[in-house]
Design a protein around this motif. Structure first.
Motif, mmCIF file in Angstrom:
data_model
loop_
_atom_site.group_PDB
_atom_site.id
_atom_site.type_symbol
_atom_site.label_atom_id
_atom_site.label_comp_id
_atom_site.label_asym_id
_atom_site.label_seq_id
_atom_site.Cartn_x
_atom_site.Cartn_y
_atom_site.Cartn_z
ATOM 1 N N ARG A 1 0.798 -0.991 -0.244
ATOM 2 C CA ARG A 1 -0.082 -0.336 0.328
ATOM 3 C C ARG A 1 1.311 1.211 -0.180
ATOM 4 O O ARG A 1 1.428 1.428 0.599
ATOM 5 C CB ARG A 1 -1.124 0.659 1.143
ATOM 6 N N ILE A 2 0.533 1.879 -0.876
ATOM 7 C CA ILE A 2 1.599 3.554 -1.050
ATOM 8 C C ILE A 2 0.539 4.594 -0.489
ATOM 9 O O ILE A 2 -0.655 4.472 -1.694
ATOM 10 C CB ILE A 2 2.014 3.699 -2.477
ATOM 11 N N GLN A 3 0.351 5.558 0.649
ATOM 12 C CA GLN A 3 -0.336 6.222 0.514
ATOM 13 C C GLN A 3 0.301 7.700 -0.549
ATOM 14 O O GLN A 3 2.024 7.886 -0.383
ATOM 15 C CB GLN A 3 -0.017 6.629 1.888
ATOM 16 N N VAL A 4 -0.482 8.200 -1.124
ATOM 17 C CA VAL A 4 -0.468 9.572 -1.975
ATOM 18 C C VAL A 4 -0.830 10.763 -1.880
ATOM 19 O O VAL A 4 -0.664 12.054 -1.958
ATOM 20 C CB VAL A 4 -0.840 9.102 -3.317
ATOM 21 N N MET A 5 -1.436 10.890 -0.256
ATOM 22 C CA MET A 5 -2.203 11.899 0.536
ATOM 23 C C MET A 5 -2.660 11.869 1.379
ATOM 24 O O MET A 5 -2.914 10.514 2.115
ATOM 25 C CB MET A 5 -3.210 12.075 -1.116
ATOM 26 N N ALA A 6 -2.633 12.951 2.586
ATOM 27 C CA ALA A 6 -2.366 12.751 3.557
ATOM 28 C C ALA A 6 -3.174 13.834 4.139
ATOM 29 O O ALA A 6 -2.044 14.831 4.104
ATOM 30 C CB ALA A 6 -1.425 12.026 4.449
ATOM 31 N N GLY A 7 -4.421 14.309 4.936
ATOM 32 C CA GLY A 7 -4.683 15.267 5.372
ATOM 33 C C GLY A 7 -4.520 16.541 4.443
ATOM 34 O O GLY A 7 -4.592 18.162 5.094
ATOM 35 N N ALA A 8 -5.817 16.802 3.411
ATOM 36 C CA ALA A 8 -5.816 17.462 2.650
ATOM 37 C C ALA A 8 -6.583 18.732 3.107
ATOM 38 O O ALA A 8 -8.107 17.154 2.599
ATOM 39 C CB ALA A 8 -5.662 16.958 1.419
ATOM 40 N N SER A 9 -6.362 19.291 3.370
ATOM 41 C CA SER A 9 -7.766 20.308 3.322
ATOM 42 C C SER A 9 -7.424 22.148 3.054
ATOM 43 O O SER A 9 -6.238 22.612 3.576
ATOM 44 C CB SER A 9 -7.873 20.598 5.340
ATOM 45 N N PHE A 10 -8.848 22.491 2.309
ATOM 46 C CA PHE A 10 -8.854 24.009 2.201
ATOM 47 C C PHE A 10 -9.981 24.211 1.700
ATOM 48 O O PHE A 10 -10.792 23.430 1.333
ATOM 49 C CB PHE A 10 -7.971 24.165 0.628
ATOM 50 N N ASP A 11 -10.651 25.053 1.681
ATOM 51 C CA ASP A 11 -12.001 25.650 1.370
ATOM 52 C C ASP A 11 -11.870 26.709 0.100
ATOM 53 O O ASP A 11 -10.931 27.324 -1.022
ATOM 54 C CB ASP A 11 -13.093 26.483 2.283
ATOM 55 N N VAL A 12 -13.309 26.867 -1.045
ATOM 56 C CA VAL A 12 -13.154 27.477 -2.069
ATOM 57 C C VAL A 12 -13.632 27.863 -2.063
ATOM 58 O O VAL A 12 -15.684 27.099 -2.142
ATOM 59 C CB VAL A 12 -12.865 26.705 -3.381
ATOM 60 N N ALA A 13 -13.912 29.589 -1.649
ATOM 61 C CA ALA A 13 -15.874 29.640 -2.056
ATOM 62 C C ALA A 13 -16.492 30.045 -3.442
ATOM 63 O O ALA A 13 -15.367 30.614 -4.297
ATOM 64 C CB ALA A 13 -15.382 31.000 -1.312
ATOM 65 N N ALA A 14 -17.557 30.559 -3.071
ATOM 66 C CA ALA A 14 -18.402 30.786 -4.018
ATOM 67 C C ALA A 14 -17.372 32.149 -4.543
ATOM 68 O O ALA A 14 -16.321 33.128 -4.324
ATOM 69 C CB ALA A 14 -19.940 31.356 -3.679
ATOM 70 N N GLY A 15 -17.863 32.297 -6.208
ATOM 71 C CA GLY A 15 -16.660 33.091 -6.863
ATOM 72 C C GLY A 15 -15.287 33.332 -7.317
ATOM 73 O O GLY A 15 -14.091 34.232 -8.082
ATOM 74 N N GLU A 16 -14.650 31.695 -6.443
ATOM 75 C CA GLU A 16 -13.489 32.074 -6.288
ATOM 76 C C GLU A 16 -12.690 30.851 -7.495
ATOM 77 O O GLU A 16 -13.213 29.723 -6.863
ATOM 78 C CB GLU A 16 -12.957 31.551 -5.066
ATOM 79 N N CYS A 17 -11.377 31.204 -7.931
ATOM 80 C CA CYS A 17 -10.785 30.120 -8.222
ATOM 81 C C CYS A 17 -9.522 29.870 -7.686
ATOM 82 O O CYS A 17 -8.716 30.377 -7.037
ATOM 83 C CB CYS A 17 -10.823 30.016 -9.529
ATOM 84 N N VAL A 18 -8.641 28.168 -7.479
ATOM 85 C CA VAL A 18 -7.791 28.205 -6.570
ATOM 86 C C VAL A 18 -7.683 26.949 -7.813
ATOM 87 O O VAL A 18 -7.546 25.950 -7.947
ATOM 88 C CB VAL A 18 -8.836 27.815 -5.330
ATOM 89 N N ALA A 19 -5.410 27.850 -7.805
ATOM 90 C CA ALA A 19 -4.873 26.799 -7.869
ATOM 91 C C ALA A 19 -4.214 25.451 -7.524
ATOM 92 O O ALA A 19 -3.598 26.335 -6.706
ATOM 93 C CB ALA A 19 -3.960 27.590 -9.630
ATOM 94 N N LEU A 20 -4.313 24.176 -8.305
ATOM 95 C CA LEU A 20 -3.554 22.927 -7.166
ATOM 96 C C LEU A 20 -2.278 23.155 -8.495
ATOM 97 O O LEU A 20 -2.211 23.256 -9.031
ATOM 98 C CB LEU A 20 -4.212 21.948 -7.834
ATOM 99 N N THR A 21 -1.343 23.094 -7.503
ATOM 100 C CA THR A 21 -0.075 23.520 -7.577
ATOM 101 C C THR A 21 0.721 22.465 -6.856
ATOM 102 O O THR A 21 0.583 21.741 -6.565
ATOM 103 C CB THR A 21 0.831 24.705 -7.650
ATOM 104 N N GLY A 22 2.243 22.104 -7.102
ATOM 105 C CA GLY A 22 3.363 20.690 -7.076
ATOM 106 C C GLY A 22 3.921 20.509 -8.152
ATOM 107 O O GLY A 22 3.161 20.110 -9.508
ATOM 108 N N GLN A 23 5.204 19.228 -7.580
ATOM 109 C CA GLN A 23 6.112 18.888 -8.770
ATOM 110 C C GLN A 23 5.286 17.965 -9.732
ATOM 111 O O GLN A 23 4.061 17.715 -8.873
ATOM 112 C CB GLN A 23 6.428 18.308 -8.292
ATOM 113 N N SER A 24 4.912 16.947 -10.533
ATOM 114 C CA SER A 24 4.621 15.981 -10.950
ATOM 115 C C SER A 24 4.836 14.877 -10.410
ATOM 116 O O SER A 24 5.928 14.946 -9.597
ATOM 117 C CB SER A 24 5.679 15.358 -12.593
ATOM 118 N N GLY A 25 3.671 14.708 -9.653
ATOM 119 C CA GLY A 25 4.056 12.826 -9.374
ATOM 120 C C GLY A 25 2.798 13.774 -7.310
ATOM 121 O O GLY A 25 3.640 13.007 -6.720
ATOM 122 N N ALA A 26 2.557 14.873 -7.034
ATOM 123 C CA ALA A 26 2.266 15.547 -6.246
ATOM 124 C C ALA A 26 1.047 15.046 -5.566
ATOM 125 O O ALA A 26 0.929 14.452 -4.328
ATOM 126 C CB ALA A 26 2.832 17.101 -5.862
#
Length: 227
Positions: free
Chosen positions: A20-45
């Motif tokens: 078993r490979i854990q690829v993500m842990a504890g991701a937390s964020f909110d996006v409000a109405a009318g807001e654009c949030v860009a996901l960034t990070g290196q390849s494989g993140a």
């Protein structure tokens, strides 16, 4: 509008003894109405993995994904489909449609699915196809026969046909010429103006700088990558 809380995901490698490979842990964020949030990070993140969990294509191991107050993690398949029909749009990099369905119908389908009057839905589809420069001679043909660039623009038209309260965008300007790129950025700005909450992946830095209100580095949620 979009609420992500303590989201985690692992994959089981059945061809490697069930590791078993854990690829993500504890991701937390909110996006409000009318807001654009860009996901960034290196390849494989894990940008695409996170996007697919928000859409419900990947099942999360734990945590919460709420779209307009509706919990997606653990939801019944029919409820996930209803959420996608009414409240959550997704513009992927690839067009997946039923063969032999005319392009005009493909673009109008999200509106017809929510019982918008047929003539209104077709008018919206025509407008988007015009804006994205798909020749009228192609509208009665299946987009499965089109070039890659034409399919991408049909996919974008379809994704923006219905005014979803929340949208996911995966490289919406990739491989577009300058004129069509400008049209797509305009569609994103129009969606934000009417209150759509957007999560996007943009490798086009200029596009990201123009439409994103803030960035979230997914690396901080990726075990082994976080600084």
């Amino acid at each position: 509008m979009i609420q992500i809380e303590n989201l985690s995901k692992s994959f089981t490698l059945h061809n490697q003894g069930g590791a078993r490979i854990q690829v993500m842990a504890g991701a937390s964020f909110d996006v409000a109405a009318g807001e654009c949030v860009a996901l960034t990070g290196q390849s494989g993140a894990g940008k695409s993995t996170l996007m697919r969990m928000i859409y419900g294509n990947y099942l999360a191991d734990s945590g919460s994904v709420k779209i307009a107050g509706v919990e997606l993690v653990g939801a019944e398949p029919r409820d996930v489909l209803a959420l996608r029909r009414d409240r959550l749009g997704y513009v992927s990099q690839f067009l997946r449609v039923v063969p032999r369905v005319p392009t005009l119908e493909v673009v109008a389908e999200p509106l017809l699915a929510v019982a918008i009057e047929r003539q209104v839905a077709l008018a919206r589809a025509r407008d988007l196809l015009e804006r994205l420069r798909i020749p009228r001679t192609l509208w009665a043909l299946s987009p499965t026969t089109f070039s890659g660039g034409e399919q991408q623009r049909v996919n974008i038209a379809r994704g923006f046909a219905h005014p979803y309260p929340a949208m996911l965008l995966d490289e919406p300007t990739a491989s577009l010429d300058a004129t069509n790129r400008e049209t797509v950025l305009g569609l994103i700005e129009e969606a934000k103006a009417r209150g759509t909450a957007i999560v996007g992946i943009f490798h086009d830095e200029a596009a990201r700088d123009r439409v994103a209100d803030r960035e979230i580095d997914v690396t901080r949620f990726t075990p082994g990558m976080a600084a």
